[in-house]
Design a protein around this motif. Structure first.
Motif, PDB file in Angstrom:
ATOM      1  N   HIS A  34       4.066   8.140  13.262  1.00 11.90           N
ATOM      2  CA  HIS A  34       4.399   6.814  13.783  1.00 11.90           C
ATOM      3  C   HIS A  34       5.840   6.509  13.405  1.00 11.90           C
ATOM      4  O   HIS A  34       6.260   6.752  12.267  1.00 11.90           O
ATOM      5  N   THR A  72       5.898   6.943   9.520  1.00 15.23           N
ATOM      6  CA  THR A  72       4.728   7.379   8.748  1.00 15.23           C
ATOM      7  C   THR A  72       4.278   8.728   9.308  1.00 15.23           C
ATOM      8  O   THR A  72       4.079   8.858  10.517  1.00 15.23           O
ATOM      9  N   LYS A  74       2.336   9.884   4.244  1.00 15.97           N
ATOM     10  CA  LYS A  74       3.452   9.258   3.549  1.00 15.97           C
ATOM     11  C   LYS A  74       4.230   8.376   4.515  1.00 15.97           C
ATOM     12  O   LYS A  74       4.400   8.733   5.689  1.00 15.97           O
ATOM     13  N   THR A  75       4.700   7.263   3.997  1.00 14.05           N
ATOM     14  CA  THR A  75       5.518   6.348   4.781  1.00 14.05           C
ATOM     15  C   THR A  75       6.935   6.353   4.238  1.00 14.05           C
ATOM     16  O   THR A  75       7.144   6.352   3.020  1.00 14.05           O
ATOM     17  N   ALA A 129       6.365   7.875  -0.639  1.00 15.16           N
ATOM     18  CA  ALA A 129       5.309   6.905  -0.356  1.00 15.16           C
ATOM     19  C   ALA A 129       5.787   5.565   0.149  1.00 15.16           C
ATOM     20  O   ALA A 129       5.000   4.644   0.258  1.00 15.16           O
ATOM     21  N   GLY A 130       7.055   5.430   0.474  1.00 15.40           N
ATOM     22  CA  GLY A 130       7.541   4.261   1.178  1.00 15.40           C
ATOM     23  C   GLY A 130       7.014   2.942   0.676  1.00 15.40           C
ATOM     24  O   GLY A 130       7.091   2.632  -0.506  1.00 15.40           O
ATOM     25  N   HIS A 132      -4.135   3.155   5.171  1.00 19.70           N
ATOM     26  CA  HIS A 132      -4.446   4.449   4.566  1.00 19.70           C
ATOM     27  C   HIS A 132      -5.863   4.354   4.003  1.00 19.70           C
ATOM     28  O   HIS A 132      -6.122   3.517   3.143  1.00 19.70           O
ATOM     29  N   SER A 155      -3.311  10.124   0.614  1.00 18.18           N
ATOM     30  CA  SER A 155      -2.747  11.340   0.033  1.00 18.18           C
ATOM     31  C   SER A 155      -3.165  11.459  -1.414  1.00 18.18           C
ATOM     32  O   SER A 155      -3.538  10.471  -2.048  1.00 18.18           O
TER      33      SER A 155
END
Lengths: 381, 129
Positions: A157, A270, A278-279, B7-8, B50, B107
């Motif tokens: 995304h 993402t 992971k983003t 992981a933003g 998530h 994750s």
């Protein structure tokens, strides 16, 4: 004085994205601007804007493209005419046999896209379309995928929404019908935002998924601005992209208004794999600063650029930089990073991230998205 | 790659927010902001969750929540074909409003979480946990 490695000819000047490209080429120690040029029969206003850029960089202005392309002291051409002229201008520039830096999107019609791809490939010249693949957050997403930590990619995304312009002016209840095709992309007061901004997340999805596209499903809308509604063009678009390798892509692009984000808008990726997700946000990590500093206020719209599309008009009208959030990675270098990456690829004789093939595919997805939005159903590529 | 991008927007490990009480509270809080006209007419929602459980079931719950904000179910939806480990839906409401809802697997070292953008005609709400 020793010449720099890359002498850059600019096609079209002020009031285009060339403002940013030129600044980056001018600042890079490997390149210098040697001229600005355009077709002879463009409007007087376009010639004036081009001359303004030439004057700013103290280089000649060629009001005849043939004369400019005949100059010998050129190593690279940065091509940025209006979308409606882009096909024929890129074809002429490709014929010069020099590396091309291309504005995004590639063109506005399937015919132009095909012709450009054939001309660039036929000329055998390196070409790169502007995108966000050089941003730190896009690089991080790519590296996470390549590391294998996430397993096999299953979904990607990407979103690029610009917090610019004074939103909240769109007519209430407007439920505009999209058009399958359009022959006009250039307006003073607005832009087709799926086309202009949606191309960024679409390129990112294609770049990360690394697969041909099977199907596109999209919606466009007029949510925010009276200017877009009056011009019968969208200010927002959202789509899903189904890839032949089974990856599910999704992209969001639009202009949501100055006050709708603490920075310049939601920008991020993402990536999800069989091993997790992971983003990567443009703004994370960041600090948040609260103080008695004046709140950034949107100034009166620039009469020639109410949506803050151009670098020069943003400066002229005094659009402030929002500093409440301070990201660890400074966004002001993104544009220059893109030009730098192209020069890196030329130096290394390697392929650019977004060559003409990927640029063509991404632009075809944008055009397919308009068809899907107009028809109200998925479009198969 | 810089590990600053890991992981933003998802939060640190000790935050486990997608329990049964979080979504109703979140939904009510956002509904309150919308009803108070703080962001103007609600026009778009991007829901990125998530999940540890079935992504399809989580997506249905997400759609219920978002539909409550829009005041009715969507008039059309498109569910892209892909891995069963994820679920996505693109939805459109009768007034032209849209939503993109995505549920994806967690994750190792990254817990369940939600990243939400609720966009209005003159403002926006963001929520990340």
């Amino acid at each position: 004085m020793v010449s720099k490695t890359y002498r850059v000819l600019l096609i079209s000047g002020d009031r285009t994205h060339q403002e940013g490209y030129a600044a980056a080429f001018s600042n890079d120690p490997r390149s210098e601007i040697v001229g600005v040029a355009d077709e002879a029969d463009v409007s007087n206003q376009r010639h004036e804007w081009n001359r303004a850029m030439a004057a700013r960089y103290s280089v000649p202005y060629y009001d005849n493209l043939d004369e400019a392309l005949a100059q010998r002291d050129v190593d690279l051409i940065s091509v940025c005419p209006e979308i409606e002229r882009r096909g024929r201008v890129i074809l002429r520039c490709a014929g010069r046999g020099l590396p091309l830096f291309l504005d995004k999107p590639l063109a506005g019609t399937p015919e132009d896209i095909s012709d450009i791809q054939a001309a660039v490939n036929g000329a055998g010249v390196p070409a790169q379309m502007y995108s966000f693949t050089s941003t730190p957050w896009a690089r991080a997403a790519k590296e996470a995928l390549q590391s294998g930590d996430l397993g096999d990619l299953i979904a990607v995304h990407a979103e690029v929404m610009f917090a610019k312009g004074r939103a909240g002016t769109a007519p209430g209840g407007l439920n505009r019908s999209e058009h399958e095709f359009s022959d006009r992309f250039t307006f003073t007061e607005a832009k087709r935002e799926l086309f202009d901004l949606g191309i960024y997340p679409i390129v990112l999805c294609l770049w990360l998924a690394d697969s041909p596209v099977k199907q596109v499903t999209a919606h466009t809308a007029n949510y925010f601005f009276a200017e877009h509604a009056a011009a019968d063009i969208e200010d927002f678009g959202v789509l899903t992209i189904e890839f032949e390798n089974g990856v599910v892509g999704s992209a969001v692009g639009g202009r949501i208004g100055f006050y709708s984000h603490p920075k310049i808008g939601p920008h991020g990726i993402t990536v999800s794999g069989t091993g997790g997700t992971k983003t990567f946000s443009a703004w994370d990590p960041h600090i948040e600063v609260f103080s008695d500093e004046p709140r950034p206020l949107l100034p009166s719209p620039h009469p020639e650029d109410p949506m803050s599309m151009w670098r020069s008009t943003q400066v002229e009208s005094g659009v402030p930089r929002k500093m409440g959030w301070v990201a660890f990675e400074d966004e002001t270098g993104w544009g220059a990073d893109e030009m730098s990456s192209f020069l890196d690829s030329l130096d290394a004789d390697s392929s650019p991230d977004v060559g003409v093939g990927l640029a063509a595919s991404a632009t075809e997805v944008v055009l397919a998205a308009y068809q899907s939005a107009a028809r109200g159903r998925p479009v198969t590529l | 790659m810089s590990d600053r991008f890991r992981a933003g927007t998802l939060g640190p490990l000790f935050i486990m927010t997608t329990d049964s009480s979080h979504i109703p509270s979140l939904s009510a809080t956002i509904a309150g902001a919308i009803e108070a006209d703080r962001i103007g007419r609600l026009v778009f929602v991007r829901w990125m969750e998530h999940v540890e459980s079935d992504p399809g079931v989580s997506l249905e719950l997400a759609m219920e929540t978002v539909s409550d904000w829009f005041g009715q179910p969507p008039e059309s939806t498109h569910t892209p074909e892909g891995s069963a480990l994820q679920a996505s839906v693109l939805a459109r409401w009768p007034g032209g409003e849209t939503a993109l809802l995505i549920t994806v697997p967690v994750s190792f070292m990254v817990p369940p979480g939600l990243d939400l953008a609720v966009i209005g005609a003159k403002g926006a709400i963001y929520h990340s946990v």
